[in-house]
Design an enzyme around this catalytic site. Structure first.
Site, PDB file in Angstrom:
ATOM      1  N   HIS A 101       0.721  -1.162  -0.119  1.00  0.00           N
ATOM      2  CA  HIS A 101      -0.060  -0.044  -0.107  1.00  0.00           C
ATOM      3  C   HIS A 101       0.925   1.271  -0.145  1.00  0.00           C
ATOM      4  O   HIS A 101       0.709   2.202  -0.955  1.00  0.00           O
ATOM      5  CB  HIS A 101      -0.737  -0.029   1.202  1.00  0.00           C
ATOM      6  CG  HIS A 101      -1.993   0.995   1.337  1.00  0.00           C
ATOM      7  ND1 HIS A 101      -3.147   1.035   1.071  1.00  0.00           N
ATOM      8  CD2 HIS A 101      -1.669   2.506   1.883  1.00  0.00           C
ATOM      9  CE1 HIS A 101      -3.535   2.248   1.433  1.00  0.00           C
ATOM     10  NE2 HIS A 101      -2.843   3.018   1.604  1.00  0.00           N
ATOM     11  N   GLU A 102       1.708   1.278   1.037  1.00  0.00           N
ATOM     12  CA  GLU A 102       2.619   2.571   0.920  1.00  0.00           C
ATOM     13  C   GLU A 102       3.464   2.778  -0.133  1.00  0.00           C
ATOM     14  O   GLU A 102       3.958   3.769  -0.622  1.00  0.00           O
ATOM     15  CB  GLU A 102       3.361   2.549   2.380  1.00  0.00           C
ATOM     16  CG  GLU A 102       2.535   2.593   3.683  1.00  0.00           C
ATOM     17  CD  GLU A 102       1.417   3.714   3.566  1.00  0.00           C
ATOM     18  OE1 GLU A 102       1.517   4.491   3.142  1.00  0.00           O
ATOM     19  OE2 GLU A 102       0.494   3.495   4.401  1.00  0.00           O
TER      20      GLU A 102
ATOM     21  N   HIS B 201       1.669   4.558  -2.730  1.00  0.00           N
ATOM     22  CA  HIS B 201       1.664   5.900  -2.795  1.00  0.00           C
ATOM     23  C   HIS B 201       3.120   6.504  -3.153  1.00  0.00           C
ATOM     24  O   HIS B 201       3.265   7.383  -3.710  1.00  0.00           O
ATOM     25  CB  HIS B 201       1.753   6.318  -1.032  1.00  0.00           C
ATOM     26  CG  HIS B 201       0.139   6.202  -0.611  1.00  0.00           C
ATOM     27  ND1 HIS B 201      -0.834   7.070  -1.261  1.00  0.00           N
ATOM     28  CD2 HIS B 201      -0.335   5.843   0.401  1.00  0.00           C
ATOM     29  CE1 HIS B 201      -1.887   6.996  -0.598  1.00  0.00           C
ATOM     30  NE2 HIS B 201      -1.496   6.100   0.503  1.00  0.00           N
TER      31      HIS B 201
ATOM     32  N   HIS C  41       3.296   6.626  -6.900  1.00  0.00           N
ATOM     33  CA  HIS C  41       2.607   7.882  -7.377  1.00  0.00           C
ATOM     34  C   HIS C  41       3.521   9.097  -7.186  1.00  0.00           C
ATOM     35  O   HIS C  41       3.548  10.074  -8.241  1.00  0.00           O
ATOM     36  CB  HIS C  41       1.428   7.830  -6.598  1.00  0.00           C
ATOM     37  CG  HIS C  41       0.228   8.779  -7.270  1.00  0.00           C
ATOM     38  ND1 HIS C  41      -0.795   9.113  -6.550  1.00  0.00           N
ATOM     39  CD2 HIS C  41       0.165   9.458  -8.391  1.00  0.00           C
ATOM     40  CE1 HIS C  41      -1.540   9.802  -7.326  1.00  0.00           C
ATOM     41  NE2 HIS C  41      -0.870  10.034  -8.277  1.00  0.00           N
TER      42      HIS C  41
END
Length: 728
Positions: A508-509, A512, A515
């Protein structure tokens, strides 16, 4: 070993004394204020007699000011980061002392008429505006929106009131966060032998490690003498509220009384039931702070002409209105409830086998683990040895290389003072560089993944440094970010062994992080995650989790820590079969948080503490299916909305999950490692950052608007209401 590029502008963390950072922040604010002082008033309407300037000159002034602010972004970014990962009295003192200055400066910028009129000059010259690159035009559009939300159009007296509100809010939010951290770290429960039954070896290792820290802390604080410490058992087990320890006890401890004790301690942190105090002897109770924050946010909303703070929050998001978000959440709750009721019945039935006739909140994780073992022959502890952190990281990097053609290389750091070493704030931190398919450096990132004292709980990506170019100054910086977790640390000479939940958190991190790092935008305000609507910013992170649920992806991230054997097929099948285990209850829990957040921020007049608790109870009555103890004070620790950026925006997790599920369904259709589809996702979502509206980016990738169908299917709800469809 790759050489560290100067465009990374890495921080020397060996030279970041709080007092030095304070000096740097203050100097940066002074420099920026000096520029604003010299900025001449203009009028964007050229038909008046007041001085005007060309749109080109206005843009030059805007870009010059942006460049001046780099120094503040950097110094304050470092200090804020250290306050989150290495908090101590010195760092906290300096951080909090600077908050009013930062708030005052931010308000001044947002209300500065000469600067605002330069932006207006640019947009009023339509011919000039049309010549700008889309990223620059979007940054100007968002800046004008920010000016409006900073009170640029308010009369002077109301601007002053707005500034005072902003200052108070920044201080209150910091205190809220401090209280949670202090309350978490103040709790320690030494355990007796009979309380250890059921705990796994890894859990016992964590408790023993906490015991060592407990002894050292007691000696340092003088609460125990050396003789008293020496009299304690060598293997001394202590339960704490740090997440790895807390989860280990709540999931595996047979002693129900211990589970309830620890649960009560966790859900009453920083509440009227928490008797701990901070270093100054002050109460850690967040009750009054919460009411003050809501009241100030409402005042701010009314000054800006909004009915409530939720409307302020949604004005910059994909969602259009409070009724739209509430309808989305309640509709999803209706979809999830039948599955959630089945989930609860399953737990209640199994609980009876363990002598529990009245399933309570402190039993759910324990019984859920038993059901997993019974129904799926799956134990988190049994599969933990198959997810050693180094293997997971290597596999994660291999996955993104296949998807996006990028390569990740660790920067070695044996000598922190070496010319070619990346300085770190803690020995556990690792630094990596990211290269594209042409072996060109894209950016860099740090991993700080283990729980420790002085570190804020949870996991996050901090977009410390954006991709940015200022051609006139000949300046370029590549993106750099911090990815932070609170995983179980390495113990007894073995690497950190992750649960699959921790694997998902890492993915998940990293989503980020990608991105932020893969952006091709060089206008800092809309590069990477900057400028992305808050309810879309979780799309890439939740999207990335899908590869940790895929058999081919799992093969890349798993191998037994001792034998190197892959995850056995029976365990893999069990893990995948259990993907939607308890998904109904988990979804309702997220909706409970999101609906509570939305309702307290849309309520007028602002709620006091009793009203906050009453609203939470009302939401639970509407959507929860399992009773919560009366003493539960979850809201007092809800940092996302009281100390983070999620106020009236916690729904974003579910909103973005809809987007991410729908985006991943394209990979399901075309191949989850299809490089063409990966390239399309990179080019339409990851590379463009906030330079286009999130809705446009999504439609450019998917070829249509978003549909809820994939989310319902991925969550196992698609059979509940097969004809019910919705789009965000």
């Amino acid at each position: 070993m790759p050489i560290l590029a100067p465009d990374l502008h890495l921080v020397d963390f060996t030279d970041t004394a709080p007092s030095d950072l304070q000096t740097q922040v203050t100097a940066a604010i002074d420099q920026a204020n000096t520029f604003l002082d010299k900025l001449q008033p203009i009028n964007a309407d050229t038909s008046t007699s007041v001085k005007s300037i060309s749109a080109a000159q206005a843009l030059t002034d805007v870009m010059t000011f942006d460049h001046i602010n780099l120094a503040l972004d950097r110094s304050w970014g470092i200090l804020s980061h250290l306050n989150s990962v290495m908090s101590n009295d010195d760092i906290r003192h300096v951080h909090h002392e600077l908050l009013p200055k930062l708030s005052a400066y931010g308000t001044r910028v947002g209300q500065h008429q000469p600067l605002f009129m330069r932006y207006k000059t640019i947009v009023n010259d339509e011919a000039f505006l049309a010549t700008l690159e889309p990223a620059r035009a979007r940054a100007i559009e968002l800046a004008l929106q920010s000016f409006e939300l900073s009170g640029v159009a308010l009369p002077k007296a109301e601007q002053d009131e707005f500034a005072a509100i902003q200052s108070q809010l920044s201080t209150l939010s910091a205190t809220f966060s401090d209280n949670i951290l202090d309350a978490t770290q103040a709790y320690a429960l030494p355990l007796k032998e009979e309380q250890l039954a059921g705990l796994t070896d890894s859990g016992l290792d964590l408790l023993a490690d906490a015991g060592k820290q407990y002894k050292a802390s007691a000696l340092e604080k003088g609460t125990l003498t050396q003789a008293e410490v020496d009299a304690l058992p060598t293997q001394y087990y202590v339960a704490t509220l740090n997440i790895p320890v807390y989860i280990a006890v709540m999931t595996h401890a047979d002693n129900r009384e211990l589970r309830e004790t620890l649960y009560r301690a966790y859900v009453t942190r920083a509440s009227e039931f928490d008797e701990h105090t901070n270093a100054k002897g002050l109460s850690l109770n967040n009750a009054d702070i919460m009411g003050q924050i809501l009241q100030l946010r409402e005042q701010k909303a009314h000054l800006l002409g909004f009915a409530n703070y939720a409307e302020v929050s949604l004005s910059t998001k994909m969602a259009d209105s409070v009724p739209e978000v509430e309808a989305f959440l309640r509709n999803l709750a209706a979809q999830a409830t039948p599955t959630a009721e089945q989930d609860l019945a399953q737990l209640q039935d199994s609980a009876k086998d363990y002598g529990i006739s009245d399933l309570q909140a402190w039993d759910s994780a324990y019984i859920a683990e038993k059901v997993k073992q019974d129904k799926f022959s799956l134990s988190q502890e049994e599969i933990r040895p198959y997810f050693p952190l180094p293997k997971v990281i290597d596999g994660l990097f291999a996955i993104v290389e296949r998807l996006y053609g990028i390569t990740v290389k660790e920067q070695q750091h044996e000598d922190n003072h070496s010319e070619n070493a990346a300085s770190r704030w803690h020995d556990e931190v690792r630094f990596y560089q990211l290269f594209d398919e042409k072996n060109q450096l894209v950016g860099g990132f740090y991993f700080d993944l283990f729980a420790r004292s002085g570190k804020r709980g949870g996991a996050w990506m901090s977009s410390f440094q954006s991709r940015y170019t200022h051609e006139e100054q000949g300046y370029q910086q590549l993106p750099v970010c911090f990815m932070v977790g609170n995983f179980t640390p390495a113990l007894d000479g073995k690497p950190s062994l992750l649960t699959h939940d921790e694997v998902l958190t890492l993915f998940h991190e990293f989503g980020h992080g990608l991105h932020h790092l893969l952006t091709q935008v060089t206008v800092g305000d809309v590069a990477g995650v900057n400028g992305v609507e808050w309810d879309a910013v979780e799309l890439p992170s939740q999207f990335m989790e899908n590869w940790a649920w895929d058999a081919e992806g799992i093969a890349l991230i798993s191998s037994h820590v001792e034998t190197g054997e892959p995850l056995p097929k029976d365990k893999l099948d069990a893990l995948l079969a259990a993907k939607n285990f308890q998904s109904g209850m988990q979804t309702l829990r997220q909706i409970e948080f999101a609906l509570f957040d939305l309702l307290i921020h849309s309520h007028t007049p602002a709620l006091d503490y009793d009203g906050i608790l009453s609203t939470l109870n009302g939401v639970r009555s509407d959507v929860a299916i399992m009773q919560t103890p009366d003493y539960n004070r979850f809201a007092n620790g809800f940092s996302h909305i009281f100390a983070g950026g999620y106020a009236a925006g916690y729904y974003s997790y579910k909103w973005a999950e809809l987007l991410s599920a729908d985006a991943f369904s394209k990979f399901e259709e075309e191949g989850i490692f299809n490089p063409i589809t990966g390239k399309a996702f990179r080019e339409t979502i990851l590379s463009v950052g906030g330079s286009l509206p999130a809705k446009t980016n999504f439609e450019n990738f998917r070829g249509r608007g978003a549909s809820i169908d994939a989310l319902l299917r991925h969550s196992g709800f698609n059979d509940n209401h097969p004809n019910d469809k919705a789009a965000s």
